[in-house]
Write a protein that holds these residues in place. Structure first.
Motif, PDB file in Angstrom:
ATOM      1  N   GLY A   1       0.766  -0.986   0.203  1.00  0.00           N
ATOM      2  CA  GLY A   1       0.056  -0.100  -0.090  1.00  0.00           C
ATOM      3  C   GLY A   1       0.662   1.339  -0.059  1.00  0.00           C
ATOM      4  O   GLY A   1       0.400   2.227   0.598  1.00  0.00           O
TER       5      GLY A   1
ATOM      6  N   THR B   1     -16.298   7.829  -5.609  1.00  0.00           N
ATOM      7  CA  THR B   1     -14.897   7.307  -4.771  1.00  0.00           C
ATOM      8  C   THR B   1     -13.947   7.020  -5.571  1.00  0.00           C
ATOM      9  O   THR B   1     -12.679   6.591  -5.086  1.00  0.00           O
ATOM     10  CB  THR B   1     -15.329   6.213  -3.745  1.00  0.00           C
ATOM     11  OG1 THR B   1     -16.495   6.694  -3.231  1.00  0.00           O
ATOM     12  CG2 THR B   1     -14.363   6.148  -2.725  1.00  0.00           C
ATOM     13  N   TYR B   2     -14.122   6.915  -7.036  1.00  0.00           N
ATOM     14  CA  TYR B   2     -13.096   6.622  -7.726  1.00  0.00           C
ATOM     15  C   TYR B   2     -12.526   7.632  -8.868  1.00  0.00           C
ATOM     16  O   TYR B   2     -11.418   7.677  -9.124  1.00  0.00           O
ATOM     17  CB  TYR B   2     -13.714   5.526  -8.872  1.00  0.00           C
ATOM     18  CG  TYR B   2     -13.978   4.225  -7.857  1.00  0.00           C
ATOM     19  CD1 TYR B   2     -13.358   3.442  -7.252  1.00  0.00           C
ATOM     20  CD2 TYR B   2     -15.392   4.025  -7.871  1.00  0.00           C
ATOM     21  CE1 TYR B   2     -13.828   2.361  -6.688  1.00  0.00           C
ATOM     22  CE2 TYR B   2     -15.851   2.802  -7.308  1.00  0.00           C
ATOM     23  CZ  TYR B   2     -14.901   2.140  -6.588  1.00  0.00           C
ATOM     24  OH  TYR B   2     -15.350   0.905  -6.011  1.00  0.00           O
TER      25      TYR B   2
ATOM     26  N   HIS C   1      -7.786   9.304 -12.797  1.00  0.00           N
ATOM     27  CA  HIS C   1      -8.270   8.230 -12.066  1.00  0.00           C
ATOM     28  C   HIS C   1      -6.986   7.712 -11.476  1.00  0.00           C
ATOM     29  O   HIS C   1      -6.216   6.755 -11.829  1.00  0.00           O
ATOM     30  CB  HIS C   1      -8.597   7.027 -13.247  1.00  0.00           C
ATOM     31  CG  HIS C   1      -9.825   7.534 -14.129  1.00  0.00           C
ATOM     32  ND1 HIS C   1     -10.845   7.227 -13.626  1.00  0.00           N
ATOM     33  CD2 HIS C   1      -9.842   7.975 -15.302  1.00  0.00           C
ATOM     34  CE1 HIS C   1     -12.048   7.931 -14.549  1.00  0.00           C
ATOM     35  NE2 HIS C   1     -11.232   8.110 -15.727  1.00  0.00           N
TER      36      HIS C   1
ATOM     37  N   LEU D   1      -4.651   6.129  -8.468  1.00  0.00           N
ATOM     38  CA  LEU D   1      -4.530   4.691  -7.945  1.00  0.00           C
ATOM     39  C   LEU D   1      -5.173   4.532  -6.365  1.00  0.00           C
ATOM     40  O   LEU D   1      -5.768   3.515  -6.056  1.00  0.00           O
ATOM     41  CB  LEU D   1      -3.043   4.022  -7.836  1.00  0.00           C
ATOM     42  CG  LEU D   1      -2.225   3.910  -9.229  1.00  0.00           C
ATOM     43  CD1 LEU D   1      -0.764   3.645  -8.869  1.00  0.00           C
ATOM     44  CD2 LEU D   1      -2.924   2.813  -9.942  1.00  0.00           C
ATOM     45  N   ALA D   2      -5.087   5.557  -5.942  1.00  0.00           N
ATOM     46  CA  ALA D   2      -5.696   5.681  -4.498  1.00  0.00           C
ATOM     47  C   ALA D   2      -6.564   6.828  -4.400  1.00  0.00           C
ATOM     48  O   ALA D   2      -6.172   8.021  -3.687  1.00  0.00           O
ATOM     49  CB  ALA D   2      -4.621   5.766  -3.254  1.00  0.00           C
TER      50      ALA D   2
ATOM     51  N   GLU E   1      -8.874   7.567  -2.661  1.00  0.00           N
ATOM     52  CA  GLU E   1      -9.436   7.716  -1.170  1.00  0.00           C
ATOM     53  C   GLU E   1      -8.557   8.784  -0.584  1.00  0.00           C
ATOM     54  O   GLU E   1      -8.749   9.416   0.404  1.00  0.00           O
ATOM     55  CB  GLU E   1      -9.593   6.719  -0.480  1.00  0.00           C
ATOM     56  CG  GLU E   1      -8.459   5.966  -0.209  1.00  0.00           C
ATOM     57  CD  GLU E   1      -7.865   5.073  -1.300  1.00  0.00           C
ATOM     58  OE1 GLU E   1      -6.819   4.257  -1.046  1.00  0.00           O
ATOM     59  OE2 GLU E   1      -8.562   5.111  -2.323  1.00  0.00           O
TER      60      GLU E   1
ATOM     61  N   ILE F   1     -14.997  -4.611  -8.420  1.00  0.00           N
ATOM     62  CA  ILE F   1     -14.344  -3.436  -7.440  1.00  0.00           C
ATOM     63  C   ILE F   1     -12.846  -3.781  -7.621  1.00  0.00           C
ATOM     64  O   ILE F   1     -11.998  -2.727  -7.752  1.00  0.00           O
ATOM     65  CB  ILE F   1     -14.759  -3.630  -5.835  1.00  0.00           C
ATOM     66  CG1 ILE F   1     -16.254  -3.274  -5.893  1.00  0.00           C
ATOM     67  CG2 ILE F   1     -13.882  -2.760  -4.919  1.00  0.00           C
ATOM     68  CD1 ILE F   1     -16.684  -3.578  -4.360  1.00  0.00           C
ATOM     69  N   VAL F   2     -12.248  -5.004  -7.646  1.00  0.00           N
ATOM     70  CA  VAL F   2     -10.902  -5.135  -7.916  1.00  0.00           C
ATOM     71  C   VAL F   2     -10.600  -4.646  -9.207  1.00  0.00           C
ATOM     72  O   VAL F   2      -9.416  -3.946  -9.228  1.00  0.00           O
ATOM     73  CB  VAL F   2     -10.796  -6.475  -7.718  1.00  0.00           C
ATOM     74  CG1 VAL F   2      -9.261  -7.103  -8.048  1.00  0.00           C
ATOM     75  CG2 VAL F   2     -10.867  -7.188  -6.262  1.00  0.00           C
TER      76      VAL F   2
ATOM     77  N   LYS G   1     -11.545  -2.544 -10.945  1.00  0.00           N
ATOM     78  CA  LYS G   1     -11.528  -0.802 -10.748  1.00  0.00           C
ATOM     79  C   LYS G   1     -10.349  -0.254 -10.307  1.00  0.00           C
ATOM     80  O   LYS G   1      -9.974   0.600 -10.949  1.00  0.00           O
ATOM     81  CB  LYS G   1     -12.753  -0.211  -9.999  1.00  0.00           C
ATOM     82  CG  LYS G   1     -13.138   1.045 -10.117  1.00  0.00           C
ATOM     83  CD  LYS G   1     -13.421   1.740 -11.391  1.00  0.00           C
ATOM     84  CE  LYS G   1     -13.390   3.205 -11.431  1.00  0.00           C
ATOM     85  NZ  LYS G   1     -13.799   3.834 -12.753  1.00  0.00           N
ATOM     86  N   GLN G   2      -9.704  -0.849  -9.269  1.00  0.00           N
ATOM     87  CA  GLN G   2      -8.516  -0.619  -8.626  1.00  0.00           C
ATOM     88  C   GLN G   2      -7.295  -1.199  -9.430  1.00  0.00           C
ATOM     89  O   GLN G   2      -6.377  -0.415  -9.713  1.00  0.00           O
ATOM     90  CB  GLN G   2      -8.378  -1.215  -7.300  1.00  0.00           C
ATOM     91  CG  GLN G   2      -9.658  -0.460  -6.340  1.00  0.00           C
ATOM     92  CD  GLN G   2      -9.324   0.896  -6.063  1.00  0.00           C
ATOM     93  OE1 GLN G   2      -8.214   1.346  -6.198  1.00  0.00           O
ATOM     94  NE2 GLN G   2     -10.511   1.751  -5.686  1.00  0.00           N
ATOM     95  N   TYR G   3      -7.530  -2.139 -10.073  1.00  0.00           N
ATOM     96  CA  TYR G   3      -6.352  -2.973 -10.515  1.00  0.00           C
ATOM     97  C   TYR G   3      -6.890  -3.458 -12.134  1.00  0.00           C
ATOM     98  O   TYR G   3      -7.057  -4.715 -12.363  1.00  0.00           O
ATOM     99  CB  TYR G   3      -5.707  -4.176  -9.828  1.00  0.00           C
ATOM    100  CG  TYR G   3      -5.562  -3.783  -8.550  1.00  0.00           C
ATOM    101  CD1 TYR G   3      -4.389  -2.994  -8.426  1.00  0.00           C
ATOM    102  CD2 TYR G   3      -6.248  -4.121  -7.504  1.00  0.00           C
ATOM    103  CE1 TYR G   3      -4.013  -2.593  -6.771  1.00  0.00           C
ATOM    104  CE2 TYR G   3      -6.177  -3.360  -6.131  1.00  0.00           C
ATOM    105  CZ  TYR G   3      -4.904  -2.966  -5.631  1.00  0.00           C
ATOM    106  OH  TYR G   3      -4.576  -2.515  -4.515  1.00  0.00           O
TER     107      TYR G   3
END
Length: 533
Positions: free
Chosen positions: A36, A184-185, A200, A202-203, A205, A407-408, A410-412
């Protein structure tokens, strides 16, 4: 051939398809949880071309294991684990990937030992295959096209990389202000001159409205300082194409290697059990299955016509006497996953892969499973049979799994394997919220994972029961479909009662209809969400 020893030597299927695939998911989860480190201006998240190419064997590992390429899949898992330990200084990722590499190494050694034992248990007979190896077929053309595609993706990456480098050299550094965070994205920032753009990160939040975000600006081109544009996915795509080409070339080489010298051979009985699928038996023991590209014509038709098959299926007539099955010589790599040649009367009729024996839907053969069901329980038409609470609970869990996969992704977004798992979850979930069967005065509707069949009663030959499942034979070719677990114990009797009642009225000319199940459309919609969210 020592059949018991040959079967006992095999590595259980769940070791790879459950143990290693499940271990891959666990290792990936813990690695993501421990990596992280935020992207900062002082330490930006620079694209890593080497890591993108290294991800090809990691993402290929579960797919290879699921499709029976055990040694290759284990080799890829070990390769990525070693590369991660050598080149990644992060201990939270080294530990799960390293442990998974060790597990893959153990299973690979077990598989090598197992294959040697199976080869020894297959006997001592050796033969040299006649004639010349078959011509290189379409796999060679596909491999060449994949290599060309991979080369073009590498060129595309180089062009995009040069373009970005030129923009960075000409860009000026400015501070943008975060003005909105959506869903949130998505993070919206405002550049000097009141120009707004969508980012967009990577984090996402970590960003709040009012934060300052350092940017590089070159006219219409804008890039975050902490997160440079990443085009390394082109390398991953090209690496995957080249890797698949190598797999195809290796398979072709193994097939042609059967003609380079004497190979182990065993004479077995061949039972066609489906379209181009053959069950190999030694005396009364099931050994393996092979798939061919054409019907080899090894078995004469057992029934004179479909009407006779229907009478036998319903138990109204004794089954015909079975003829002795044809025998073929199976020569080659005598272990699960081995390449073999099938010889009939001294000629090679096909090459294939030895696969494990698993229960499958069979078509119109002498195999009569279960017990015939007769008409018994009246039912009000139309009538539907729905799955029980257990399958509906499974459907809810599968939908949650599909949502988690979104969800995964979206992040990766590079984890396309997670997308494939999500699609499988959606397809399986939809079938658990559909009726298992639906029938009325004219027909019965059978819902399967991909297709929905509408079978007129005149085309339904009958129903046989095996435990909590029913097998329905229908159509001019005697196709057989096995239903899932039916909570209604009288389902078979109700079906046969409805069939007997409806056959009183003649409906000539009606045929079996087939259309795509709604689950396929839902799966396509899910793929659309993956591509456009």
């Amino acid at each position: 051939m020592d059949v018991q020893r040959w079967q006992a030597a095999a590595v259980p299927w769940w070791v790879t398809k459950v143990g290693l695939v499940g271990g891959w998911v666990v290792a990936f989860y813990f690695a993501l949880s421990g990596s992280g480190a935020p992207c900062t201006v002082a330490q930006p998240c620079e694209p890593n071309p080497f890591f993108s190419i290294a991800m090809v064997p990691w993402l290929a590992t579960p797919l290879l294991l699921l499709f029976g390429r055990v040694l290759t899949g284990c080799a890829m898992g070990v390769t990525f684990g070693v590369l991660d330990i050598v080149f990644d200084p992060s201990a939270p990722t080294n530990v799960p990937f390293g442990l998974y590499a060790v597990a893959c190494g153990i299973v690979a050694a077990w598989t090598i030992r197992s294959r040697a034992d199976q080869h020894a248990a297959a006997g001592d007979a050796l033969v040299s295959l006649p004639d010349m190896p078959p011509q290189r077929g379409v796999l060679r053309i596909v491999a060449v096209l994949l290599v060309v595609f991979g080369f073009l993706t590498f060129v595309q990456y180089d062009l995009r990389n040069d373009e970005v480098a030129q923009h960075v050299a000409n860009a000026s550094r400015v501070d943008a202000e975060v003005v909105e965070v959506k869903d949130t994205y998505d993070v919206w920032v405002e550049l000097p001159g009141h120009r707004r753009i969508e980012l967009h990160p990577l984090a996402p939040e970590e960003y709040q409205v009012g934060d300052k975000v350092p940017m590089l600006e070159d006219g219409a081109w804008v890039q975050m300082v902490s997160e440079p544009e990443d085009f390394t996915w082109w390398l991953a795509l090209g690496g995957a194409a080249v890797f698949l080409a190598i797999l195809l070339a290796a398979r072709e080489r193994r097939r042609r290697a059967l003609w380079t010298g004497p190979v182990k051979a065993v004479r077995l009985q061949a039972h066609p059990v489906g379209q181009r699928r053959i069950l190999l038996r030694h005396n009364k023991d099931d050994i393996a299955t092979v798939t061919t590209f054409a019907d080899l014509g090894l078995e004469s038709p057992l029934y004179h016509d479909t009407e006779q098959f229907g009478r036998v299926w319903r138990g109204e007539e004794d089954p015909p006497v079975r003829l002795e099955p044809a025998e073929i010589l199976v020569a080659g790599e005598w272990h699960h996953g081995g390449q073999v040649a099938l010889l009939v009367e001294g000629e090679v009729v096909a090459t294939s892969t030895l696969s494990r024996v698993r229960p499958r839907h069979t078509v119109h053969s002498a195999h009569l499973p279960g017990e015939p069901v007769t008409a018994g329980t009246p039912v009000e038409l139309p009538h539907a049979m729905w799955p029980g609470d257990r399958r509906r609970t499974e459907g809810v869990l599968l939908l949650l799994g599909a949502a988690g996969a979104l969800i995964v992704l979206k992040q990766y977004p590079d984890l396309f394997v997670v997308g494939l798992i999500g699609v499988q979850c959606v397809l399986a979930a939809v079938t658990r919220f559909q009726p298992l069967l639906r029938f009325d005065h004219r027909s019965v509707v059978l819902y399967t994972g991909i297709w929905t069949y509408r079978v007129p009663w005149a085309q339904l030959h009958g129903v046989r029961r095996a435990g909590p499942q029913l097998m329905l034979a229908f159509g001019p070719h005697g196709d057989v479909i096995t239903t899932p677990h039916l909570p209604d114990r009288q389902a078979g009797e109700k079906l046969m009662w409805a069939r007997a009642r409806s056959l009183i009225a003649d409906h000539p000319g009606e045929r079996v209809g087939r259309k795509l199940n709604i689950s396929v459309l839902v799966g396509i919609a899910y793929v659309g969400l993956i591509l456009f969210i």
